[in-house]
Design a protein around this motif. Structure first.
Motif, PDB file in Angstrom:
ATOM      1  N   GLN A 131       0.818  -1.223   0.000  1.00 46.33           N
ATOM      2  CA  GLN A 131       0.000   0.000   0.000  1.00 46.33           C
ATOM      3  C   GLN A 131       0.846   1.265   0.000  1.00 46.33           C
ATOM      4  O   GLN A 131       0.325   2.368  -0.170  1.00 46.33           O
ATOM      5  CB  GLN A 131      -0.873   0.034   1.268  1.00 46.33           C
ATOM      6  CG  GLN A 131      -1.975  -1.005   1.290  1.00 46.33           C
ATOM      7  CD  GLN A 131      -2.922  -0.787   2.447  1.00 46.33           C
ATOM      8  OE1 GLN A 131      -2.514  -0.240   3.487  1.00 46.33           O
ATOM      9  NE2 GLN A 131      -4.165  -1.188   2.288  1.00 46.33           N
ATOM     10  N   ALA A 132       2.152   1.124   0.212  1.00 40.26           N
ATOM     11  CA  ALA A 132       2.990   2.283   0.520  1.00 40.26           C
ATOM     12  C   ALA A 132       3.208   3.189  -0.686  1.00 40.26           C
ATOM     13  O   ALA A 132       3.517   2.728  -1.781  1.00 40.26           O
ATOM     14  CB  ALA A 132       4.325   1.808   1.066  1.00 40.26           C
ATOM     15  N   VAL A 133       3.060   4.479  -0.460  1.00 37.53           N
ATOM     16  CA  VAL A 133       3.346   5.511  -1.464  1.00 37.53           C
ATOM     17  C   VAL A 133       4.331   6.493  -0.846  1.00 37.53           C
ATOM     18  O   VAL A 133       4.148   6.940   0.289  1.00 37.53           O
ATOM     19  CB  VAL A 133       2.066   6.247  -1.908  1.00 37.53           C
ATOM     20  CG1 VAL A 133       2.382   7.235  -3.028  1.00 37.53           C
ATOM     21  CG2 VAL A 133       0.998   5.259  -2.357  1.00 37.53           C
ATOM     22  N   LEU A 134       5.379   6.802  -1.602  1.00 36.17           N
ATOM     23  CA  LEU A 134       6.438   7.697  -1.131  1.00 36.17           C
ATOM     24  C   LEU A 134       6.372   9.024  -1.871  1.00 36.17           C
ATOM     25  O   LEU A 134       5.860   9.087  -2.992  1.00 36.17           O
ATOM     26  CB  LEU A 134       7.813   7.068  -1.356  1.00 36.17           C
ATOM     27  CG  LEU A 134       8.323   5.972  -0.396  1.00 36.17           C
ATOM     28  CD1 LEU A 134       8.435   6.492   1.033  1.00 36.17           C
ATOM     29  CD2 LEU A 134       7.472   4.722  -0.457  1.00 36.17           C
ATOM     30  N   ALA A 135       6.938  10.061  -1.260  1.00 34.81           N
ATOM     31  CA  ALA A 135       7.059  11.368  -1.918  1.00 34.81           C
ATOM     32  C   ALA A 135       8.529  11.600  -2.222  1.00 34.81           C
ATOM     33  O   ALA A 135       9.373  11.530  -1.324  1.00 34.81           O
ATOM     34  CB  ALA A 135       6.523  12.466  -1.013  1.00 34.81           C
ATOM     35  N   ALA A 136       8.822  11.873  -3.484  1.00 32.59           N
ATOM     36  CA  ALA A 136      10.219  12.063  -3.909  1.00 32.59           C
ATOM     37  C   ALA A 136      10.325  13.287  -4.810  1.00 32.59           C
ATOM     38  O   ALA A 136       9.535  13.431  -5.751  1.00 32.59           O
ATOM     39  CB  ALA A 136      10.722  10.823  -4.642  1.00 32.59           C
ATOM     40  N   PRO A 137      11.291  14.158  -4.548  1.00 33.31           N
ATOM     41  CA  PRO A 137      11.488  15.298  -5.442  1.00 33.31           C
ATOM     42  C   PRO A 137      12.047  14.841  -6.785  1.00 33.31           C
ATOM     43  O   PRO A 137      12.717  13.804  -6.877  1.00 33.31           O
ATOM     44  CB  PRO A 137      12.514  16.175  -4.699  1.00 33.31           C
ATOM     45  CG  PRO A 137      12.565  15.643  -3.307  1.00 33.31           C
ATOM     46  CD  PRO A 137      12.201  14.191  -3.391  1.00 33.31           C
ATOM     47  N   LEU A 138      11.763  15.642  -7.792  1.00 32.78           N
ATOM     48  CA  LEU A 138      12.370  15.423  -9.102  1.00 32.78           C
ATOM     49  C   LEU A 138      13.861  15.729  -8.992  1.00 32.78           C
ATOM     50  O   LEU A 138      14.248  16.724  -8.374  1.00 32.78           O
ATOM     51  CB  LEU A 138      11.694  16.368 -10.096  1.00 32.78           C
ATOM     52  CG  LEU A 138      11.912  16.158 -11.579  1.00 32.78           C
ATOM     53  CD1 LEU A 138      11.482  14.761 -12.020  1.00 32.78           C
ATOM     54  CD2 LEU A 138      11.117  17.215 -12.359  1.00 32.78           C
ATOM     55  N   ASP A 139      14.705  14.867  -9.563  1.00 31.78           N
ATOM     56  CA  ASP A 139      16.146  15.113  -9.553  1.00 31.78           C
ATOM     57  C   ASP A 139      16.491  16.012 -10.752  1.00 31.78           C
ATOM     58  O   ASP A 139      16.247  15.644 -11.904  1.00 31.78           O
ATOM     59  CB  ASP A 139      16.897  13.778  -9.647  1.00 31.78           C
ATOM     60  CG  ASP A 139      18.398  13.963  -9.465  1.00 31.78           C
ATOM     61  OD1 ASP A 139      18.916  13.469  -8.451  1.00 31.78           O
ATOM     62  OD2 ASP A 139      19.037  14.609 -10.321  1.00 31.78           O
ATOM     63  N   LEU A 140      17.035  17.176 -10.447  1.00 34.04           N
ATOM     64  CA  LEU A 140      17.213  18.197 -11.493  1.00 34.04           C
ATOM     65  C   LEU A 140      18.184  17.764 -12.583  1.00 34.04           C
ATOM     66  O   LEU A 140      18.044  18.179 -13.736  1.00 34.04           O
ATOM     67  CB  LEU A 140      17.669  19.515 -10.867  1.00 34.04           C
ATOM     68  CG  LEU A 140      16.591  20.243 -10.059  1.00 34.04           C
ATOM     69  CD1 LEU A 140      17.121  21.545  -9.494  1.00 34.04           C
ATOM     70  CD2 LEU A 140      15.360  20.502 -10.927  1.00 34.04           C
ATOM     71  N   ASP A 141      19.173  16.942 -12.231  1.00 31.04           N
ATOM     72  CA  ASP A 141      20.108  16.462 -13.256  1.00 31.04           C
ATOM     73  C   ASP A 141      19.532  15.263 -14.003  1.00 31.04           C
ATOM     74  O   ASP A 141      19.531  15.229 -15.237  1.00 31.04           O
ATOM     75  CB  ASP A 141      21.443  16.067 -12.612  1.00 31.04           C
ATOM     76  CG  ASP A 141      22.146  17.284 -12.023  1.00 31.04           C
ATOM     77  OD1 ASP A 141      22.022  18.368 -12.614  1.00 31.04           O
ATOM     78  OD2 ASP A 141      22.787  17.134 -10.961  1.00 31.04           O
ATOM     79  N   ARG A 142      19.043  14.294 -13.219  1.00 29.41           N
ATOM     80  CA  ARG A 142      18.644  13.043 -13.870  1.00 29.41           C
ATOM     81  C   ARG A 142      17.340  13.162 -14.656  1.00 29.41           C
ATOM     82  O   ARG A 142      17.033  12.315 -15.488  1.00 29.41           O
ATOM     83  CB  ARG A 142      18.592  11.922 -12.829  1.00 29.41           C
ATOM     84  CG  ARG A 142      20.018  11.420 -12.527  1.00 29.41           C
ATOM     85  CD  ARG A 142      20.017  10.250 -11.613  1.00 29.41           C
ATOM     86  NE  ARG A 142      19.620  10.648 -10.272  1.00 29.41           N
ATOM     87  CZ  ARG A 142      19.101   9.837  -9.370  1.00 29.41           C
ATOM     88  NH1 ARG A 142      18.912   8.570  -9.672  1.00 29.41           N
ATOM     89  NH2 ARG A 142      18.791  10.265  -8.167  1.00 29.41           N
ATOM     90  N   ARG A 143      16.558  14.229 -14.393  1.00 27.36           N
ATOM     91  CA  ARG A 143      15.360  14.403 -15.220  1.00 27.36           C
ATOM     92  C   ARG A 143      15.750  14.676 -16.672  1.00 27.36           C
ATOM     93  O   ARG A 143      14.963  14.490 -17.585  1.00 27.36           O
ATOM     94  CB  ARG A 143      14.500  15.542 -14.678  1.00 27.36           C
ATOM     95  CG  ARG A 143      14.928  16.904 -15.121  1.00 27.36           C
ATOM     96  CD  ARG A 143      14.194  18.019 -14.441  1.00 27.36           C
ATOM     97  NE  ARG A 143      14.890  19.256 -14.651  1.00 27.36           N
ATOM     98  CZ  ARG A 143      14.514  20.191 -15.540  1.00 27.36           C
ATOM     99  NH1 ARG A 143      13.447  20.019 -16.280  1.00 27.36           N
ATOM    100  NH2 ARG A 143      15.215  21.302 -15.680  1.00 27.36           N
ATOM    101  N   LEU A 144      16.984  15.139 -16.888  1.00 29.71           N
ATOM    102  CA  LEU A 144      17.432  15.418 -18.254  1.00 29.71           C
ATOM    103  C   LEU A 144      17.903  14.146 -18.952  1.00 29.71           C
ATOM    104  O   LEU A 144      17.699  13.971 -20.147  1.00 29.71           O
ATOM    105  CB  LEU A 144      18.558  16.459 -18.228  1.00 29.71           C
ATOM    106  CG  LEU A 144      18.167  17.784 -17.554  1.00 29.71           C
ATOM    107  CD1 LEU A 144      19.376  18.703 -17.415  1.00 29.71           C
ATOM    108  CD2 LEU A 144      17.032  18.472 -18.323  1.00 29.71           C
ATOM    109  N   THR A 145      18.518  13.239 -18.176  1.00 27.83           N
ATOM    110  CA  THR A 145      19.019  11.999 -18.789  1.00 27.83           C
ATOM    111  C   THR A 145      17.938  10.913 -18.827  1.00 27.83           C
ATOM    112  O   THR A 145      17.951  10.056 -19.718  1.00 27.83           O
ATOM    113  CB  THR A 145      20.246  11.479 -18.014  1.00 27.83           C
ATOM    114  OG1 THR A 145      19.934  11.437 -16.617  1.00 27.83           O
ATOM    115  CG2 THR A 145      21.437  12.408 -18.213  1.00 27.83           C
ATOM    116  N   THR A 146      17.022  10.931 -17.860  1.00 29.40           N
ATOM    117  CA  THR A 146      15.877  10.005 -17.903  1.00 29.40           C
ATOM    118  C   THR A 146      14.611  10.849 -17.892  1.00 29.40           C
ATOM    119  O   THR A 146      13.987  11.033 -16.846  1.00 29.40           O
ATOM    120  CB  THR A 146      15.866   9.033 -16.702  1.00 29.40           C
ATOM    121  OG1 THR A 146      16.058   9.787 -15.493  1.00 29.40           O
ATOM    122  CG2 THR A 146      16.942   7.997 -16.823  1.00 29.40           C
TER     123      THR A 146
END
Lengths: 283, 283
Positions: free
Chosen positions: B68-83
């Protein structure tokens, strides 16, 4: 077992709790602002607490606010075993998560435009909602700058004139209410990160501001925002006369009002009394 | 541009919005249940909308409810460009996220135990809160089974007797209120996934149930739960007499009450009237 005091943990992470006094005053303020919306004819609604990431992407959210964006991702039942919880850092590695199809909203009104997408609206539509909003910041500070906070909004959808009149009417209400509760506010044009700071839109915005903030000392506690027909266009919200709806919104950062009022009046009791005296009976 | 209807999207994802009638009735119910808490002496509080994943891990949440678990994670500013954002699936790949240090709560009361950690409490402490809760499910269904929903709780912390008396008193209130609003409820012992289903604790629980649910037809709309001194021990919440506090909680799934009441009465108006007649003036 190490025990940390919750206030420190919560405030440092931008997630403080509120006791009875803060809970009561926030509700009182929210009822007051909602009451302004209702008396203007707004439909009170409740929006989902998470929004599809694809919708936020379509509204340019991840282009304009990537530094603030927080996603919701389920734990991956297989990969949590191979990349387990990082006890030292107190976090799940990204590799233990499923892809994130949902985002935590950064403002209450996104959900309203998405809720109305593909629909025709009356020329003078008003909606009011209060939602938890989330913005990653480089630092957090008490009730002034939180990772999670509540935003009451009154949103206009309809003609250009309706969107403009809405902001004018609520500007007057905010200014007279602030005076009545003893807050001296300064209205300033804001550089809205809604548009890319480096782009031609940002230049346009400096010429014709689309966001004005109401500041107590250095703290913005409310804002009035016009979006022209951006959301109407992107969400295919149409008018009876054809063409995309114009939208505008008035936003109240509720915890920031608590911060301003308790700072101005020296405590919860005096702050609450000031609001009760100013607001009169809530409808 | 493809436009999808928001109701379908929201309901499919377990995230429906509510119009004016639902917003009003949910508020009325919440005020009613909160009022029961206040009249019993509960402190109304507001809890953070996200909780430290390390704290939830310490409370065995990820062992007992990983599905059931849902986590909150920020967008990674570098890796959003590579993935980058996966347009086809409408989601951010896990590789584009930062590690997740915060979790979305699955029940309102976790935050209360964490807020009281390391503190001594009075023998007869009561706290009431209402929070958005999140549970990943294999399917979602209207107001019956949502990914995000609101849970009002009245939580007892103190002596064993206090925790037990709290559940007895609220069991009586739930049963008489349900009768007054025309809902025939069935009280059933529930297999609480709070304890590992396969373990010795689960066996113990089948012998001495720690959770009872109140069902309308096949839908659990409220529950009473006792945790012995589990949270008092894990969170170092102590009594004046020494030793960990005992805790118990009464939980109301607010959207499920809307579902039950509108089904029973055939619509919002009749459902609201039934509650207004039964609740009387809210304190």
């Amino acid at each position: 077992m190490t025990v940390t005091t919750p206030e420190t943990v919560g405030a440092t992470r931008g997630l403080p709790s509120l006791g009875p006094e803060g809970t009561r005053l926030l509700r009182l303020l929210d009822d007051t602002f909602e009451g302004w919306g209702l008396s203007a004819g707004a439909r009170p609604m409740t929006m989902p607490p998470l929004l599809p990431a694809a919708d936020l992407a379509r509204l340019d959210y991840y282009d304009n606010f990537p530094h603030q964006a927080v996603l919701a991702a389920p734990l991956d039942l297989d990969r949590r075993l191979t990349t387990p919880f990082d006890e030292a850092r107190g976090q799940w590695p990204a590799a233990s998560l499923e892809p994130a199809g949902l985002g935590l909203p950064s403002a209450s009104c996104y959900a309203v435009y998405l809720d109305h997408q593909g629909r025709q609206v009356a020329d003078d539509t008003l909606v009011t909602i209060c939602s938890w909003c989330f913005r990653k910041e480089t630092h957090y500070e008490g009730m002034r700058r939180q990772l999670g906070f509540r935003m009451r909004e009154v949103v206009a959808l309809g003609t250009r004139e309706h969107a403009e009149d809405h902001l004018a009417a609520f500007t007057a209400r905010i200014e007279s209410f602030a005076a009545a509760v003893g807050l001296t506010l300064r209205k300033e044009a804001a550089c809205d990160p809604f548009f890319d700071k480096g782009g031609s839109k940002a230049l346009l915005q400096r010429l014709t501001p689309v966001k004005h903030e109401f500041l107590y000392e250095d703290l913005a506690i409310a804002s009035v925002n016009t979006h022209r027909n951006f959301f109407g266009d992107r969400c295919a919200i149409t008018l009876g006369s054809g063409g995309p709806a114009f939208t505008s919104c008035v936003a109240f950062g509720l915890e920031r009002w608590l911060s301003a009022l308790t700072r101005r009046h020296g405590g919860w009791e005096a702050a609450t009394r000031a609001v009760l005296d100013a607001a009169g009976p809530v409808t």
